[in-house]
Design a protein around this motif. Structure first.
Motif, PDB file in Angstrom:
ATOM      1  N   ILE A 244       1.284  -0.761  -0.272  1.00  0.00           N
ATOM      2  CA  ILE A 244       0.041  -0.057   0.118  1.00  0.00           C
ATOM      3  C   ILE A 244       0.561   1.273   0.054  1.00  0.00           C
ATOM      4  N   ASN A 245      -0.106   2.442  -1.135  1.00  0.00           N
ATOM      5  CA  ASN A 245       0.708   2.756  -1.368  1.00  0.00           C
ATOM      6  C   ASN A 245       1.037   4.776   0.483  1.00  0.00           C
ATOM      7  N   GLY A 246       2.292   4.409   0.593  1.00  0.00           N
ATOM      8  CA  GLY A 246       1.546   5.526   2.633  1.00  0.00           C
ATOM      9  C   GLY A 246       1.862   6.578   2.309  1.00  0.00           C
ATOM     10  N   GLY A 247       1.688   7.345   0.836  1.00  0.00           N
ATOM     11  CA  GLY A 247       1.521   8.391   0.404  1.00  0.00           C
ATOM     12  C   GLY A 247       3.070   9.809   0.427  1.00  0.00           C
ATOM     13  N   PRO A 248       2.914  10.401   0.677  1.00  0.00           N
ATOM     14  CA  PRO A 248       3.764  11.553   1.339  1.00  0.00           C
ATOM     15  C   PRO A 248       4.558  12.014   2.457  1.00  0.00           C
ATOM     16  N   ALA A 249       5.807  11.508   2.203  1.00  0.00           N
ATOM     17  CA  ALA A 249       6.406  11.476   3.570  1.00  0.00           C
ATOM     18  C   ALA A 249       6.404  12.853   4.242  1.00  0.00           C
ATOM     19  N   ASN A 250       5.849  13.663   5.080  1.00  0.00           N
ATOM     20  CA  ASN A 250       5.924  14.796   5.103  1.00  0.00           C
ATOM     21  C   ASN A 250       5.106  15.256   6.037  1.00  0.00           C
ATOM     22  N   LYS A 251       5.294  14.161   7.125  1.00  0.00           N
ATOM     23  CA  LYS A 251       4.635  14.615   9.085  1.00  0.00           C
ATOM     24  C   LYS A 251       6.180  14.544   9.546  1.00  0.00           C
ATOM     25  N   VAL A 252       5.927  15.624  10.620  1.00  0.00           N
ATOM     26  CA  VAL A 252       6.735  16.268  11.464  1.00  0.00           C
ATOM     27  C   VAL A 252       6.808  14.902  12.566  1.00  0.00           C
ATOM     28  N   ILE A 253       8.379  14.605  12.449  1.00  0.00           N
ATOM     29  CA  ILE A 253       7.799  13.872  13.734  1.00  0.00           C
ATOM     30  C   ILE A 253       8.373  14.312  15.341  1.00  0.00           C
ATOM     31  N   VAL A 254       7.847  13.972  16.311  1.00  0.00           N
ATOM     32  CA  VAL A 254       8.028  15.534  17.283  1.00  0.00           C
ATOM     33  C   VAL A 254       8.467  14.511  18.412  1.00  0.00           C
ATOM     34  N   ILE A 255       9.736  14.779  19.086  1.00  0.00           N
ATOM     35  CA  ILE A 255      10.116  13.867  20.001  1.00  0.00           C
ATOM     36  C   ILE A 255       9.965  14.992  21.463  1.00  0.00           C
ATOM     37  N   LYS A 256       9.729  13.808  22.258  1.00  0.00           N
ATOM     38  CA  LYS A 256       8.992  13.818  23.476  1.00  0.00           C
ATOM     39  C   LYS A 256      10.451  14.143  24.545  1.00  0.00           C
ATOM     40  N   GLU A 257       9.990  15.088  25.116  1.00  0.00           N
ATOM     41  CA  GLU A 257      11.078  15.119  26.472  1.00  0.00           C
ATOM     42  C   GLU A 257      10.689  14.720  27.930  1.00  0.00           C
TER      43      GLU A 257
END
Length: 137
Positions: free
Chosen positions: A124-137
């Motif tokens: 399955i095509n996941g679409g464009p990879a323009n998701k923001v990765i949030v790192i928890k502190e």
């Protein structure tokens, strides 16, 4: 225009040529033009230097050797030029074949072909990879 001072004296060198004067009685020998002259005419002989046969033969041999060397060089240069042109044509054919095979390879491993094969296998095509990765502190 140059202006010279009349007071300045110029050093004049004496005439170094010795000119014989005609005798006073006027009975000098006749000249070719029947004129009497005070100058002695010097007859100069202009002669062409004689060429000896061995010099002509040697010169001919030297010119022949130089001509032979020149013609040999010209023919060798023409052969070398033909060889270079043949190798250049062969290089151009090889380069064209390489470019064609590289294009075919790039199409086989290119993203469009890979996506197409992946869909055929059920991915399955996941679409464009323009998701923001949030790192928890």
């Amino acid at each position: 225009m140059m202006v010279q001072s009349p007071l300045k004296k110029h050093d004049v060198r004496p005439n170094l040529r010795k000119v014989e004067r005609p005798s006073g009685n006027g009975k000098s020998g006749p000249t070719p033009s029947n004129k009497r002259s005070g100058y002695n005419k010097v007859k100069s002989k202009v002669s062409i230097p004689k060429l000896k046969p061995w010099k002509i033969i040697l010169g001919s041999i030297v010119i022949g050797v130089i001509g032979f060397a020149y013609l040999t060089h010209v023919f060798a240069t023409q052969r070398l030029l033909e060889e270079v042109q043949f190798l250049e044509a062969e290089y151009n054919r090889s380069r064209a074949q390489f470019d064609e095979l590289k294009l075919q390879y790039d199409r086989m491993v290119g993203p469009a072909d890979i996506y197409e094969k992946a869909e055929a296998q059920g991915f399955i095509n996941g679409g464009p990879a323009n998701k923001v990765i949030v790192i928890k502190e």
